[in-house]
Design an enzyme around this catalytic site. Structure first.
Site, mmCIF file in Angstrom:
data_model
loop_
_atom_site.group_PDB
_atom_site.id
_atom_site.type_symbol
_atom_site.label_atom_id
_atom_site.label_comp_id
_atom_site.label_asym_id
_atom_site.label_seq_id
_atom_site.Cartn_x
_atom_site.Cartn_y
_atom_site.Cartn_z
ATOM 1 N N CYS A 160 7.629 6.735 6.384
ATOM 2 C CA CYS A 160 6.956 7.861 6.995
ATOM 3 C C CYS A 160 5.162 7.539 7.260
ATOM 4 O O CYS A 160 4.560 8.466 7.769
ATOM 5 C CB CYS A 160 7.018 9.141 6.301
ATOM 6 S SG CYS A 160 6.294 9.051 4.519
ATOM 7 N N ASP A 161 4.836 6.483 6.845
ATOM 8 C CA ASP A 161 3.471 6.221 6.698
ATOM 9 C C ASP A 161 3.125 4.478 7.182
ATOM 10 O O ASP A 161 2.467 4.111 6.527
ATOM 11 C CB ASP A 161 2.894 6.447 5.437
ATOM 12 C CG ASP A 161 1.574 6.707 5.522
ATOM 13 O OD1 ASP A 161 0.638 6.970 6.469
ATOM 14 O OD2 ASP A 161 0.464 6.575 4.420
ATOM 15 N N LEU A 162 4.021 4.027 7.901
ATOM 16 C CA LEU A 162 3.932 2.683 8.506
ATOM 17 C C LEU A 162 2.878 2.564 9.639
ATOM 18 O O LEU A 162 3.145 2.968 10.586
ATOM 19 C CB LEU A 162 5.200 2.148 8.868
ATOM 20 C CG LEU A 162 5.290 0.600 9.160
ATOM 21 C CD1 LEU A 162 4.889 -0.199 7.783
ATOM 22 C CD2 LEU A 162 6.547 0.068 9.868
#
Length: 126
Positions: A102-104
């Protein structure tokens, strides 16, 4: 006076320290599983309270990488293409295993441009 248990704000389930600890515990557990499965993550060493300790990796966060200029450092177009392909491959590999990062983003991708004699790039994510 009464000798009871003192409850502080850090003991409450909505405190930043409590929530950060839960987040760090989940991140460490997930990172250990990904590292063990062969994903390019830093080596997870330990987690304590709201801190995750991981192995040192070579490189710089993607957001700090600048375009190549003659006589200077930076990333070439070929290296930028290589970094993009590696980032997509990481996302694809995660998706094939039913996972979504969710935070790439550019703050969680480390780029190593050292590559010896060749101007190669290597990508790790956290």
């Amino acid at each position: 006076g009464s000798k009871g248990v003192t409850v502080t704000s850090r003991d409450r389930p909505n405190s930043w320290l409590f929530l950060s600890k839960i987040s760090a515990t989940k991140e460490f557990t997930f990172m250990k599983a990904l590292h063990k499965a062969g994903y390019t993550t830093p080596e997870p060493i330990m987690q304590n309270r709201h801190v995750v300790v991981m192995g040192l990796i070579r490189g710089a966060p993607l957001y700090q990488i600048r375009p190549f200029r003659e006589g200077g450092n930076g990333i070439t177009e070929d290296q930028a293409q290589d970094v993009m392909e590696q980032a997509v491959a990481i996302g694809t590999q995660l998706a094939r295993n039913g996972l979504v990062h969710c935070d790439l983003n550019e703050f969680n991708l480390m780029v190593d441009l050292s590559g010896g004699g060749q101007r190669r790039s290597h990508l790790e994510h956290n």
